[in-house]
Write an enzyme that holds these catalytic residues in place. Structure first.
Site, PDB file in Angstrom:
ATOM      1  N   LYS A  40     -54.501  -4.962 -36.831  1.00  0.00           N
ATOM      2  CA  LYS A  40     -54.203  -6.301 -36.990  1.00  0.00           C
ATOM      3  C   LYS A  40     -55.354  -7.077 -37.478  1.00  0.00           C
ATOM      4  O   LYS A  40     -56.535  -6.808 -37.049  1.00  0.00           O
ATOM      5  CB  LYS A  40     -53.709  -6.499 -35.421  1.00  0.00           C
ATOM      6  CG  LYS A  40     -53.515  -8.144 -35.200  1.00  0.00           C
ATOM      7  CD  LYS A  40     -53.136  -8.460 -33.966  1.00  0.00           C
ATOM      8  CE  LYS A  40     -52.644  -9.706 -33.478  1.00  0.00           C
ATOM      9  NZ  LYS A  40     -52.169 -10.068 -32.256  1.00  0.00           N
ATOM     10  N   SER A  91     -48.031 -12.095 -31.452  1.00  0.00           N
ATOM     11  CA  SER A  91     -48.464 -12.388 -32.466  1.00  0.00           C
ATOM     12  C   SER A  91     -48.807 -11.151 -33.604  1.00  0.00           C
ATOM     13  O   SER A  91     -49.219 -11.358 -34.573  1.00  0.00           O
ATOM     14  CB  SER A  91     -49.773 -12.752 -32.013  1.00  0.00           C
ATOM     15  OG  SER A  91     -50.677 -12.191 -31.580  1.00  0.00           O
ATOM     16  N   SER A 128     -48.087 -10.003 -27.114  1.00  0.00           N
ATOM     17  CA  SER A 128     -48.030 -10.016 -28.650  1.00  0.00           C
ATOM     18  C   SER A 128     -48.117  -8.509 -29.098  1.00  0.00           C
ATOM     19  O   SER A 128     -47.771  -8.409 -30.130  1.00  0.00           O
ATOM     20  CB  SER A 128     -49.551 -10.373 -29.001  1.00  0.00           C
ATOM     21  OG  SER A 128     -49.491 -11.914 -28.796  1.00  0.00           O
TER      22      SER A 128
END
Length: 467
Positions: free
Chosen positions: A79, A155, A179
């Site tokens: 990420k 996210s 997330s």
């Protein structure tokens, strides 16, 4: 069968007996990304040249019978909120510097790289991980592999897409309020938030002492392969505990027989819609069929939302202090709006929020004196249309409204997994398995037991059309 669709077990067997090459595999994944990702928007950056060089090095190790780990040569992603050598860290924001290239790896990335994982690139997120959908000023919106008109959650949305669409195998996400679990649930893949500190993180995310690092993968076994590596201690996170005896793969198949499992449809007042609840109600029977002692529980846990909102908004406010007015004008308006609310919270209110957090943690500790695991719906809804933060005509105002089962376990720092368990109108539904702190292996074993009976489905990408 395409190599990208080959199971990890078969890929690694092929590496060992030299019938499959890491170079072939990584080349196949890069081709898949080139074909599919222009629509789905999972990756913020891809390094094809570096990946192929790493794959060639892995191939040589396997030919010599000297792999660095059981996952040597498997494709990986990180990420884009953490550093990865050779990449800029953009965090989904126009305010970050594309010329500032990282010279070190974040702890999880370092452990995977030490084991020979091949990093294909970095995955998309919403700006500074503030939202429950993956839409940023830098990279636009990421889309759901089951239906590109729908959002993928956030996210860590890019990581979940990469797992579901088989653009990568070993994907690292973060979870400060859901997330990892939100996009895993929307995309129909496995997402695991370990006990806080078990997977060290550096630098920390926006939500200090709430943001966990963990895997998002297509199967539970793939996550276990990652956890055996990334749970090693790292001194860069001062609260890191690590796992001194990682044994996720070797003990994954212990099952759930005899475990006391509480099932709550309405945790701390949270509710899922009727269609989601029906799917989860049916799915939890799998645990009873395998010998677990399943009990429906009516809990009286305190509502975690007031405390969480104070901590969340105060954290965003602290982040906004680092930006000039010109930079703020380039940020996602929702990020600014939530952060500005944080400036209204007093120090006393923040202390009261932490006291409420402690009360919640104590209540969960006492609950787990009676129950080995807790199961809930993962989300209140299925994926909704891109371009929105809440489902249309739902009466909801923000993402916390449709994700009421997630952030409680960031406050309590417990391990929690999103486990795909069915569909509503073609879109994935997930249940959530929660364990007491440091019962990470137990949560993984329960998820594996469910997967063995009800294997996770995968989206069909051939001929995928425009949104």
């Amino acid at each position: 069968m395409e190599l990208v669709e080959t199971s990890v077990t078969d890929l690694l067997a092929g590496y060992r007996n030299r019938t499959i090459s890491p170079v072939e595999v990584i080349g196949g994944f890069l081709s898949r990304i080139a074909q599919v990702d222009p629509l789905l928007n999972a990756f913020s950056e891809v390094d094809a040249q570096g990946a192929m060089q790493a794959a060639a090095a892995s191939e040589q190790r396997w030919q010599k019978g000297q792999p660095l780990s059981p996952f040597d040569g498997l494709p990986a992603s990180l990420k884009d909120q953490w550093p990865l050598q050779g990449f800029a860290t953009r965090s989904g924001s126009l305010t970050t510097d594309p010329a500032k290239i990282a010279t070190e790896d974040a702890p999880a990335a370092q452990r995977l790289r030490e084991g020979g994982a091949v990093f294909l690139g970095k995955t998309n997120l919403c700006e500074f991980s503030w939202n429950g959908v993956t839409r940023s000023t830098l990279k636009g919106e990421s889309r759901n592999p089951w239906n590109p008109r729908m959002n993928c959650g956030g996210s860590s949305g890019g990581a979940a897409i990469a797992a579901a669409a088989r653009l990568s195998i070993l994907n690292v996400g973060s979870d400060g309020a859901g997330s990892i679990r939100i996009p895993a649930a929307f995309c129909g893949v496995f997402g695991f938030k370990p006990t806080y500190g078990v997977v060290p993180a550096y630098p920390q995310g926006q939500l200090i002492n709430c943001s966990h690092t963990g895997p998002i993968t297509r199967t539970v076994l793939e996550a276990a392969l990652m956890l055996d590596a990334i749970t090693r201690y790292d001194p860069r996170e001062w609260l890191a505990t690590g796992d001194p005896q990682p044994r996720y793969v070797s003990q994954l198949d212990a099952g759930v027989k005899g475990l006391r499992i509480g099932y709550s449809r309405s945790l701390a007042g949270a509710h899922a819609n009727e269609a989601v609840t029906r799917v989860v109600d049916q799915a939890v029977r799998v645990f009873a069929d395998q010998g677990a002692i399943l009990t429906e529980v009516d809990d009286d846990f305190p509502d975690p939302r007031p405390a969480f909102e104070v901590i969340y908004e105060s954290s965003l406010a602290a982040g906004l202090e680092n930006f000039t007015e010109d930079q703020k004008a380039r940020l996602d308006p929702g990020l600014v709006r939530n952060g500005m609310r944080g400036f209204s919270h007093t120090a006393q209110a923040l202390i009261r929020a932490f006291a409420a957090r402690e009360e919640l943690g104590r209540a969960m500790n006492l609950f787990h004196e009676q129950f080995d695991l807790l199961i809930t719906p993962q989300l209140a809804v299925t994926a909704f249309e891109c371009g929105q933060d809440v489902p249309a005509q739902s009466g909801m105002r923000e993402w916390l409204d449709w994700s009421p089962f997630t952030y409680m376990f960031n406050l309590t720092q417990q391990p929690a997994a999103a486990v795909p368990c069915g569909f509503v109108e073609g879109l994935p539904v997930a249940l959530q398995i929660v364990g007491p702190r440091h019962a990470d292996l137990r949560v993984m074993q329960a998820a594996r037991a469910f997967e063995q009976i009800q294997p996770f489905a995968t989206p069909v990408l051939a001929g995928i059309g425009a949104p």
